[in-house]
Scaffold this motif. Sequence first.
Motif, PDB file in Angstrom:
ATOM      1  N   LYS A   1      16.570 -12.935  41.750  1.00  0.00           N
ATOM      2  CA  LYS A   1      17.439 -12.442  42.823  1.00  0.00           C
ATOM      3  C   LYS A   1      16.641 -11.600  43.810  1.00  0.00           C
ATOM      4  O   LYS A   1      16.845 -11.703  45.037  1.00  0.00           O
ATOM      5  N   ALA A   2      15.735 -10.758  43.324  1.00  0.00           N
ATOM      6  CA  ALA A   2      14.902  -9.959  44.228  1.00  0.00           C
ATOM      7  C   ALA A   2      14.099 -10.869  45.145  1.00  0.00           C
ATOM      8  O   ALA A   2      13.945 -10.589  46.341  1.00  0.00           O
ATOM      9  N   LYS A   3      13.587 -11.956  44.597  1.00  0.00           N
ATOM     10  CA  LYS A   3      12.816 -12.909  45.396  1.00  0.00           C
ATOM     11  C   LYS A   3      13.692 -13.563  46.459  1.00  0.00           C
ATOM     12  O   LYS A   3      13.291 -13.680  47.630  1.00  0.00           O
ATOM     13  N   VAL A   4      14.894 -13.982  46.084  1.00  0.00           N
ATOM     14  CA  VAL A   4      15.815 -14.610  47.028  1.00  0.00           C
ATOM     15  C   VAL A   4      16.187 -13.627  48.134  1.00  0.00           C
ATOM     16  O   VAL A   4      16.220 -13.977  49.322  1.00  0.00           O
ATOM     17  N   LEU A   5      16.462 -12.393  47.771  1.00  0.00           N
ATOM     18  CA  LEU A   5      16.822 -11.383  48.767  1.00  0.00           C
ATOM     19  C   LEU A   5      15.680 -11.123  49.744  1.00  0.00           C
ATOM     20  O   LEU A   5      15.911 -10.884  50.933  1.00  0.00           O
TER      21      LEU A   5
ATOM     22  N   MET B   1      14.996  -2.456  45.673  1.00  0.00           N
ATOM     23  CA  MET B   1      15.628  -1.729  44.566  1.00  0.00           C
ATOM     24  C   MET B   1      15.601  -2.547  43.278  1.00  0.00           C
ATOM     25  O   MET B   1      15.325  -2.005  42.197  1.00  0.00           O
ATOM     26  N   LEU B   2      15.890  -3.836  43.375  1.00  0.00           N
ATOM     27  CA  LEU B   2      15.874  -4.680  42.182  1.00  0.00           C
ATOM     28  C   LEU B   2      14.471  -4.787  41.605  1.00  0.00           C
ATOM     29  O   LEU B   2      14.274  -4.685  40.382  1.00  0.00           O
ATOM     30  N   ALA B   3      13.479  -5.010  42.463  1.00  0.00           N
ATOM     31  CA  ALA B   3      12.108  -5.127  41.991  1.00  0.00           C
ATOM     32  C   ALA B   3      11.644  -3.831  41.336  1.00  0.00           C
ATOM     33  O   ALA B   3      10.996  -3.841  40.280  1.00  0.00           O
ATOM     34  N   LYS B   4      11.985  -2.681  41.951  1.00  0.00           N
ATOM     35  CA  LYS B   4      11.585  -1.388  41.388  1.00  0.00           C
ATOM     36  C   LYS B   4      12.256  -1.148  40.048  1.00  0.00           C
ATOM     37  O   LYS B   4      11.648  -0.586  39.120  1.00  0.00           O
ATOM     38  N   ASP B   5      13.493  -1.569  39.902  1.00  0.00           N
ATOM     39  CA  ASP B   5      14.194  -1.424  38.633  1.00  0.00           C
ATOM     40  C   ASP B   5      13.478  -2.201  37.526  1.00  0.00           C
ATOM     41  O   ASP B   5      13.335  -1.708  36.400  1.00  0.00           O
ATOM     42  N   ILE B   6      13.025  -3.409  37.841  1.00  0.00           N
ATOM     43  CA  ILE B   6      12.291  -4.207  36.848  1.00  0.00           C
ATOM     44  C   ILE B   6      10.980  -3.518  36.484  1.00  0.00           C
ATOM     45  O   ILE B   6      10.606  -3.429  35.311  1.00  0.00           O
ATOM     46  N   ILE B   7      10.260  -3.027  37.487  1.00  0.00           N
ATOM     47  CA  ILE B   7       8.978  -2.365  37.251  1.00  0.00           C
ATOM     48  C   ILE B   7       9.156  -1.136  36.368  1.00  0.00           C
ATOM     49  O   ILE B   7       8.380  -0.903  35.430  1.00  0.00           O
TER      50      ILE B   7
ATOM     51  N   LEU C   1       7.869 -17.292  37.825  1.00  0.00           N
ATOM     52  CA  LEU C   1       7.936 -15.888  38.227  1.00  0.00           C
ATOM     53  C   LEU C   1       7.194 -15.049  37.197  1.00  0.00           C
ATOM     54  O   LEU C   1       7.401 -15.203  35.995  1.00  0.00           O
ATOM     55  N   ARG C   2       6.308 -14.176  37.695  1.00  0.00           N
ATOM     56  CA  ARG C   2       5.619 -13.248  36.803  1.00  0.00           C
ATOM     57  C   ARG C   2       5.580 -11.859  37.428  1.00  0.00           C
ATOM     58  O   ARG C   2       5.889 -11.683  38.608  1.00  0.00           O
ATOM     59  N   MET C   3       5.193 -10.880  36.640  1.00  0.00           N
ATOM     60  CA  MET C   3       5.336  -9.489  37.053  1.00  0.00           C
ATOM     61  C   MET C   3       4.511  -9.143  38.289  1.00  0.00           C
ATOM     62  O   MET C   3       4.928  -8.299  39.094  1.00  0.00           O
ATOM     63  N   ALA C   4       3.348  -9.755  38.457  1.00  0.00           N
ATOM     64  CA  ALA C   4       2.546  -9.454  39.645  1.00  0.00           C
ATOM     65  C   ALA C   4       3.350  -9.714  40.912  1.00  0.00           C
ATOM     66  O   ALA C   4       3.274  -8.937  41.878  1.00  0.00           O
ATOM     67  N   GLU C   5       4.131 -10.791  40.920  1.00  0.00           N
ATOM     68  CA  GLU C   5       4.936 -11.084  42.105  1.00  0.00           C
ATOM     69  C   GLU C   5       6.023 -10.035  42.298  1.00  0.00           C
ATOM     70  O   GLU C   5       6.357  -9.691  43.436  1.00  0.00           O
ATOM     71  N   ILE C   6       6.577  -9.509  41.220  1.00  0.00           N
ATOM     72  CA  ILE C   6       7.597  -8.469  41.340  1.00  0.00           C
ATOM     73  C   ILE C   6       7.021  -7.239  42.033  1.00  0.00           C
ATOM     74  O   ILE C   6       7.655  -6.646  42.922  1.00  0.00           O
ATOM     75  N   TYR C   7       5.795  -6.840  41.660  1.00  0.00           N
ATOM     76  CA  TYR C   7       5.147  -5.710  42.325  1.00  0.00           C
ATOM     77  C   TYR C   7       4.958  -5.982  43.819  1.00  0.00           C
ATOM     78  O   TYR C   7       5.166  -5.099  44.660  1.00  0.00           O
ATOM     79  N   LEU C   8       4.561  -7.222  44.144  1.00  0.00           N
ATOM     80  CA  LEU C   8       4.293  -7.547  45.544  1.00  0.00           C
ATOM     81  C   LEU C   8       5.579  -7.714  46.340  1.00  0.00           C
ATOM     82  O   LEU C   8       5.624  -7.394  47.532  1.00  0.00           O
ATOM     83  N   ILE C   9       6.641  -8.211  45.705  1.00  0.00           N
ATOM     84  CA  ILE C   9       7.956  -8.230  46.355  1.00  0.00           C
ATOM     85  C   ILE C   9       8.370  -6.799  46.682  1.00  0.00           C
ATOM     86  O   ILE C   9       8.843  -6.500  47.788  1.00  0.00           O
TER      87      ILE C   9
END
Length: 489
Positions: free
Chosen positions: A227-231, A242-248, A359-367
């Motif tokens: 969802k963070a990626k789609v947003l 906010m979603l990406a930071k919550d996962i991190i 999807l992997r965590m590195a992308e979450i940090y970059l999102i």
Amino acid sequence: MKNVIYIYVALLGVITLMSTSCGKLDDIDPVFLLDADEAITNEGSADLALAAIYARFRTFDGTEMYAIPSLFSHVGQLEEGDNRPELNSYVANLPITTSGNIRMNEGGYANMYDVINNVNFLIQKVADIQVPFSTDTRKAEILAEARAMRALAHFYLLRLWGQFYDMNSEFGINIRTAPVISNEAFPRHTVAESYTAILEDLDNAIANAPEGKEKFFISRTAAKGLKAKVLLYMGNYNEAAMLAKDIIDNSAPEFALAPTHAELFDNTTEDILNNSELLFVTRGENNIVVGLGGTWGAAVIGNPDFVTLANTGSVIIGSQEITYDAPDNRMFNTFSEEGSGLKYVRRNTDDIIDVIYHLRMAEIYLIHAEADARANSSVTADALASLNTIRTRAGATTTGGDGFETYPDTMSLDQFLEAVRIEKSIELTTEVSEEWFDLVRYDFADGFGSGFQVSDIKATATNPDKFILPISPESIQNGGGVVKQNPSY
């Protein structure tokens, strides 16, 4: 019309494929097939059908679909022996609608709609099951996982065959939420309507999907990451951040960066499937070679400008020169200095476990880094920290001298956003082609034809209409022209 589900079974009873269409898939013959009304009658059969839907993301046409955008962006030419007109048209950024061997475009399009149709049959049949499930939540979990797969398939369709970057565009995709039981064609939804349907499915998965399963199943955390990626694609930067930071902040140790980038591609055993870096992957099978290794191997040569940028490129910030990567780090695992493909070369054999990194965590940090900076129109401390976390994991130091180091807090917003884009392309190139969609998003954000342009990176990418693929003319013709073709095709 009879609802037939094809169920392909490996020797150990693991479901590997399911399709509502006929044709050659991975050279595996169906062991049995059942009418949908008979196939899904209890929790066990629902789980088998769900596993088959997951497996549809790794069919040969499906994995080739993931490669098309990387051909658009960072592939300069094909190696000898694979010069099909279709492939060359992608490398030249002028996709063709017909050729002597066109498969990647039409095959990927059909495969994603097969996934969606199978999900819709599954949802319909699971809703009708009256016998108890093993737990009070398992029925809702199955439905949530299925809906996440439908969301991902719709998202992949939208970003390849729709104007995904423009929320005001009429050129979305045909959203399907019910089983196809006739040959009737339906018009395309708008981009905004397409995203609405995708988010509805992901919200259901965030609320109801299980946690604690293998990484080749959807979890609540994976659904949140998707969802963070789609947003981010939608331009809803505040919520994406906010979603990406919550996962991190709240998902370790199950979801956390791996100690090194290389271990994700050097490890070709079952252990890779348990790596904390992974949010969602598609699992390959031994002796089948279906996955990104089977797709890429070493058959491509990187765009010389990109290879040079990633191997020796740098940026000047203040008086400090900062290189983007260092020898034998991330880029070495993608292209050699001469440009030959390396990232999956060690997977291109028949005795390994291959995976597709959705999807992997590195992308979450970059999102998070991009979304937080765009949401605040400034380089926030949190955004900079997320970007530098990826740099540090890759081996960058924090000494403040010249070289492969972390970025300073003196960066301008434009410098920061460009650094995020480049770091993301180096980190994720040729996985599911995220680098191409970033180029298009950045270009559109500046207004096509002004500011940052895709053609700055890939000289042949000059026509925005060609940034997405044509819908198969045969599909349009068979539907009586109800489905509108993309502009300029």
